[in-house]
Design a protein around this motif. Structure first.
Motif, PDB file in Angstrom:
ATOM      1  N   GLU A   7       3.939 -15.067 -21.740  1.00  0.00           N
ATOM      2  CA  GLU A   7       5.112 -15.448 -20.887  1.00  0.00           C
ATOM      3  C   GLU A   7       5.778 -16.699 -21.135  1.00  0.00           C
ATOM      4  O   GLU A   7       6.849 -17.180 -21.207  1.00  0.00           O
ATOM      5  N   GLN A  10       6.982 -17.874 -24.305  1.00  0.00           N
ATOM      6  CA  GLN A  10       8.392 -17.182 -24.574  1.00  0.00           C
ATOM      7  C   GLN A  10       9.454 -17.883 -23.772  1.00  0.00           C
ATOM      8  O   GLN A  10      10.545 -18.144 -24.185  1.00  0.00           O
ATOM      9  N   ARG A  11       9.116 -18.424 -22.586  1.00  0.00           N
ATOM     10  CA  ARG A  11      10.002 -19.187 -22.025  1.00  0.00           C
ATOM     11  C   ARG A  11      10.369 -20.419 -22.620  1.00  0.00           C
ATOM     12  O   ARG A  11      11.628 -20.912 -22.695  1.00  0.00           O
ATOM     13  N   TYR A  13      10.229 -20.745 -25.727  1.00  0.00           N
ATOM     14  CA  TYR A  13      11.200 -20.384 -27.100  1.00  0.00           C
ATOM     15  C   TYR A  13      12.565 -20.296 -26.702  1.00  0.00           C
ATOM     16  O   TYR A  13      13.316 -20.734 -27.255  1.00  0.00           O
ATOM     17  N   ASP A  14      12.761 -19.685 -25.578  1.00  0.00           N
ATOM     18  CA  ASP A  14      14.068 -19.288 -24.873  1.00  0.00           C
ATOM     19  C   ASP A  14      14.655 -20.667 -24.634  1.00  0.00           C
ATOM     20  O   ASP A  14      16.036 -20.886 -25.049  1.00  0.00           O
TER      21      ASP A  14
END
Length: 607
Positions: A7, A10-11, A13-14
């Protein structure tokens, strides 16, 4: 990779939006850098030891003091009509029956805002869940109230005071009033345990009971009130303290937990770790003459092996009407290793390029040294690595052997005790001889290896024979650390502060590239090339240039020599054990080390 890692990545990456890349930097390093960047916006928290000290000082001097604690109930109460609509507040508040607040209650909200401005100590939630810190911050911002920087502590400080054994000292010999909560039951429990309880006031069912409770409290003579009344306790404690001249503490559910069997009067924790209390006080007195430890020590293991350990002690001592927190590092090892580290620190301290710990005490059992500021390089991003490499190059330039001879001459001509003798010299020939001894020990083990594993031993020998042709292109020597892995470099947050080098027991004059090789362990080839390039540039800037081609040549040879040493040592060490699993683990490590050997940079740097 677990769910949290996925998670978090992913943050990241965003946030990078598929248009930028941070190669080799995981989310923990990104988070740490972000926290450091926002350091100017953080609010300091008073720890439990300072809170205990302030309460004790107020009780001894018979001065009023109030401690309140803000949690989710207080945040919801403050948010009424500011962040949350009355309907939303009414929907959330019944879920927290212990708040004893009925929504809407704008009178309780406004009284709580005033209490925050009046309280001497304010516990704030560290939890970042929706109804805790974020909602509290939003409500206070909407109300135009700023949390005071000098009065904040942890909202669970009532439990921390219990867990650290402070309630014994704070309540002994005091007249105590119990307010709200389990009332007479808790008062009776305190009396059975020797506390002078003058009475119990309650129940306090909510904000409407505030004034009657305050009038009832005024009918007692007491030194300290333990108040358990939900949100109302936060409003009552500052009023009681100010109007009655007493110490009033928001005690919360600590009273219920005590009746449920949780010990309230725990013993003060004694220090763990290898040292006795007499040793610890001796170190405190050496570093801070005339100051004795206050009441509490902490110990945290930093590193431990069969023959050595390193840990951080945190001491508290009284100074200037307050409590000072002071940390120092204690190492245990063989007496000769401790003496060698003390000498290495003394030699390295002559440099202005890096910070070196101050030495407080060295005996045959332990070495006590300064706890320097900084985060290990292993947990820092690439800019910190460049900063550390530049500092290392300046250190080598300052401490090169020719300059070292001049320093030794100055010491010899000075007063006795000016410093240790010149550091030992480790030539490449001596290092090869050391490696050959290790290989001889390991060779006795090769016969125990399975046929499919003997190829590992032959690979070690091939690496060793390949080094026969290695001669350094730059044989100049300097004082070096000798074990300069990334965890032995601390990089402070302050960009103007010097990186710190710790663990000096292997210090000697040798080829500086040995330090560079240690530092590069675990880095991918591209990062190693970057490290070498940065080191060469910084060496030139420091007035001791090295040719890039020579640096790469020497690095390749020294790094392979170190890998042969490490792999042979692993095998020899496994031979000392009759445990099959330990032997198999050693073989796995051999495979990893030999794989790393093939990844040594072998090309010239681009300049």
């Amino acid at each position: 990779m677990d769910r949290v890692d996925i998670e978090a990545e992913q943050r990241v990456y965003d946030e990078l939006e598929e248009r930028r890349l941070l190669p080799g930097v995981d989310w923990r390093a990104i988070l740490a850098e972000g926290v450091r960047a926002l350091a100017g916006e953080t609010l300091p928290l008073i720890d439990v030891h300072e809170v205990a000290y302030r309460i004790r000082r107020a009780l001894d001097a018979r001065r009023p003091l109030s401690l309140i604690r803000l949690g989710d109930g207080e945040a919801l109460t403050l948010a009424q009509g500011l962040v949350l609509s009355p309907d939303e507040a009414a929907r959330r508040l019944p879920l927290l029956a212990e708040t004893k607040v009925v929504s809407p209650s704008f009178g309780a909200r406004d009284a709580l805002l005033r209490a925050i401005g009046e309280a001497d100590l304010i516990g704030v939630p560290l939890a970042r869940l929706e109804n805790f810190q974020p909602l509290l911050a939003q409500a206070l911002d909407e109300a135009g109230v700023r949390l005071p920087r000098d009065r904040l502590t942890n909202s669970v400080v009532n439990y921390q005071l219990r867990d650290h054994g402070y309630w014994t000292d704070l309540l002994a010999g005091r007249r105590v009033l119990v307010v709200g909560g389990p009332g007479t039951s808790f008062a009776a429990w305190l009396q059975r345990h020797g506390v002078d309880v003058v009475g119990a006031v309650g129940p306090v069912r909510g904000y409407p009971d505030l004034e009657p409770a305050l009038r009832e409290c005024a009918g007692f003579r007491f030194d300290v009130a333990l108040v358990s009344a939900g949100v109302t306790a936060c409003i009552l404690c500052p009023r009681m303290s100010r109007e009655l001249g007493v110490v009033a503490i928001d005690f919360g559910h600590a009273a219920d937990e005590t009746l449920a069997g949780e010990p309230l009067f725990k013993r003060v924790r004694r220090p763990e770790g290898p040292l006795a209390l007499a040793d610890l006080n001796d170190i405190v007195l050496r570093a801070h003459p005339g100051k004795l430890a206050y009441a509490f020590w902490q110990y945290r293991d930093l590193k431990r092996s069969e023959s050595a350990s390193a840990g951080r002690y945190t001491a508290l001592y009284e100074d200037g009407g307050g409590i000072r927190r002071w940390s120092f590092i204690v190492k245990t090892h063989r007496p000769e290793a401790l003496a060698a580290e003390a000498r290495g620190m003394a030699w390295a301290r002559e440099s202005a390029a890096v910070s070196v710990p101050r030495l407080y005490a060295v005996t045959e059992r332990y070495l006590a040294q300064q706890d320097l500021e900084g985060t290990p390089l292993t947990r820092r991003a690439r800019p910190a690595w460049r900063r550390a490499v530049r500092a290392l190059a300046r250190f080598h330039a300052e401490m090169r052997a020719d300059a070292g001879k001049a320093r030794a001459g100055r010491r010899a001509g000075g007063a006795a005790g000016d410093g240790p003798a010149a550091p030992p010299v480790e030539t490449l020939a001596a290092r090869r001889g050391q490696a050959e001894d290790i290989l001889s020990r390991a060779e006795r083990v090769a016969s125990r290896m399975r046929p499919q594993d003997r190829e590992l031993w032959h690979e070690i020998l091939r690496e060793w024979r390949a080094l026969d042709a290695f001669e350094p292109a730059d044989g100049d020597l300097a004082l070096t650390h000798g074990d300069l892995h990334a965890h032995n470099i601390l990089v402070p947050d302050d960009p103007a502060a010097l990186p710190a080098l710790v663990d000096w027991e292997t210090a000697a004059e040798r080829m500086p590239v040995f330090d560079v090789s240690h530092l590069s362990d675990g880095l991918p080839a591209a990062a190693r090339d970057e490290l070498l390039a940065e080191y060469a540039r910084a060496r030139a800037d420091a007035g001791w240039p090295c040719r890039p081609r020579d640096l790469v040549h020497d690095y390749n040879g020294v790094h392979r020599l170190r890998i042969v040493e490490m792999t042979a040592w692993t095998l020899a060490d496994a031979a000392a054990s009759d445990e099959p699993q330990r032997f198999d683990d050693a073989l796995q490590r051999l495979r990893r080390e030999l794989w790393k050997a093939r990844d040594v940079p072998a090309r010239e740097l681009a300049w």
